[in-house]
Write an enzyme that holds these catalytic residues in place. Sequence first.
Site, PDB file in Angstrom:
ATOM      1  N   LEU A  37       0.905  -1.215   0.438  1.00 60.05           N
ATOM      2  CA  LEU A  37       0.013  -0.056  -0.183  1.00 60.05           C
ATOM      3  C   LEU A  37       1.162   1.205  -0.366  1.00 60.05           C
ATOM      4  O   LEU A  37       2.089   1.317   0.214  1.00 60.05           O
ATOM      5  CB  LEU A  37      -0.992   0.207   1.453  1.00 60.05           C
ATOM      6  CG  LEU A  37      -2.095  -1.129   1.671  1.00 60.05           C
ATOM      7  CD1 LEU A  37      -2.718  -0.988   2.611  1.00 60.05           C
ATOM      8  CD2 LEU A  37      -3.244  -0.642   0.364  1.00 60.05           C
ATOM      9  N   SER A  38       0.466   2.602  -0.458  1.00 56.15           N
ATOM     10  CA  SER A  38       1.260   3.589  -0.431  1.00 56.15           C
ATOM     11  C   SER A  38       1.470   3.744   1.778  1.00 56.15           C
ATOM     12  O   SER A  38       0.431   3.729   2.015  1.00 56.15           O
ATOM     13  CB  SER A  38      -0.295   4.297  -0.448  1.00 56.15           C
ATOM     14  OG  SER A  38       0.320   6.587  -0.451  1.00 56.15           O
ATOM     15  N   ALA A  40       3.150   1.762   2.577  1.00 60.07           N
ATOM     16  CA  ALA A  40       4.062   0.493   3.169  1.00 60.07           C
ATOM     17  C   ALA A  40       5.198   1.004   3.713  1.00 60.07           C
ATOM     18  O   ALA A  40       5.675  -0.035   4.798  1.00 60.07           O
ATOM     19  CB  ALA A  40       3.592  -0.539   2.373  1.00 60.07           C
ATOM     20  N   GLY A  41       6.255   2.007   2.504  1.00 61.58           N
ATOM     21  CA  GLY A  41       7.713   1.146   3.356  1.00 61.58           C
ATOM     22  C   GLY A  41       8.656   1.192   1.877  1.00 61.58           C
ATOM     23  O   GLY A  41       9.654   1.098   2.115  1.00 61.58           O
ATOM     24  N   LYS A  42       7.681   1.093   1.216  1.00 63.09           N
ATOM     25  CA  LYS A  42       8.125   0.492  -0.095  1.00 63.09           C
ATOM     26  C   LYS A  42       9.914   0.830  -0.915  1.00 63.09           C
ATOM     27  O   LYS A  42      10.519   0.300  -0.871  1.00 63.09           O
ATOM     28  CB  LYS A  42       7.433   0.067  -1.234  1.00 63.09           C
ATOM     29  CG  LYS A  42       6.595  -0.567  -0.916  1.00 63.09           C
ATOM     30  CD  LYS A  42       5.061  -0.528  -2.299  1.00 63.09           C
ATOM     31  CE  LYS A  42       4.539   0.629  -2.523  1.00 63.09           C
ATOM     32  NZ  LYS A  42       4.177   1.849  -1.968  1.00 63.09           N
ATOM     33  N   SER A  43       9.413   2.879  -0.320  1.00 67.70           N
ATOM     34  CA  SER A  43      10.545   2.968  -1.649  1.00 67.70           C
ATOM     35  C   SER A  43      11.379   3.175  -0.375  1.00 67.70           C
ATOM     36  O   SER A  43      12.783   3.229  -0.419  1.00 67.70           O
ATOM     37  CB  SER A  43      10.087   4.423  -2.008  1.00 67.70           C
ATOM     38  OG  SER A  43       9.253   4.145  -2.867  1.00 67.70           O
ATOM     39  N   SER A 110       1.915  -0.984  -7.291  1.00 70.60           N
ATOM     40  CA  SER A 110       1.356  -1.997  -8.254  1.00 70.60           C
ATOM     41  C   SER A 110       0.418  -3.118  -7.692  1.00 70.60           C
ATOM     42  O   SER A 110      -0.049  -4.002  -7.079  1.00 70.60           O
ATOM     43  CB  SER A 110       2.480  -3.221  -8.777  1.00 70.60           C
ATOM     44  OG  SER A 110       3.269  -3.303  -7.516  1.00 70.60           O
TER      45      SER A 110
END
Length: 202
Positions: A37-38, A40-43, A110
């Site tokens: 999710l936006s 979430a900490g991906k980047s 995604s």
Amino acid sequence: MTSEKDENVVWHQHVIDKTYRAKLKHQRPAVLWFTGLSGAGKSTIAGALENKLAEMGYHTYLLDGDNVRHGLCSDLGFSEQDRRENIRRIGELSKLMADAGLIVLSAFISPHREERALVRNMLPQGEFLEVFVNTSLDVCEQRDPKGLYKKARAGEIPNFTGIDSEYQAPLEPELDLPAGQASVDELVELCLVDLKQRGIIK
């Protein structure tokens, strides 16, 4: 029926290939696909992992959702069709970077399993690693680093993933990161252990 383009466009196999480029870099190419999710900490996690890999001497490239929309995908909006095309383009770019022998870190919401499967199928077996940044909607909304959830709740951002647009969590990701419960350093370590076990790094 074969199109004129299909008949006349032929892949040219060069002498210097993926295996050779990867050997020069002392690593196995891979695409780590960070989904979640936006907020979430991906980047954040992908960036911290890239920093660590660079310190260890590995060759990487980080593709970030917002950054890519400034150039390669600047002509796309946020309709379902444009979102699918966004992921398709990133998948093709990730594939080319892996062909260059790089460890590619792609950080994109995604939201649909079908789109992520599309990218997986672009790459050889074992080269696509789905990394689920597993953070609950509540935690993401509390963080709201860009104020997007607040705008979405106010109706200012339509089709916002997790609010009025579905997010389909991975069913069998290669890595399931408990990002709402562990520190960034702990999550990076989990990634490094996994990459070593798979022989992508030593």
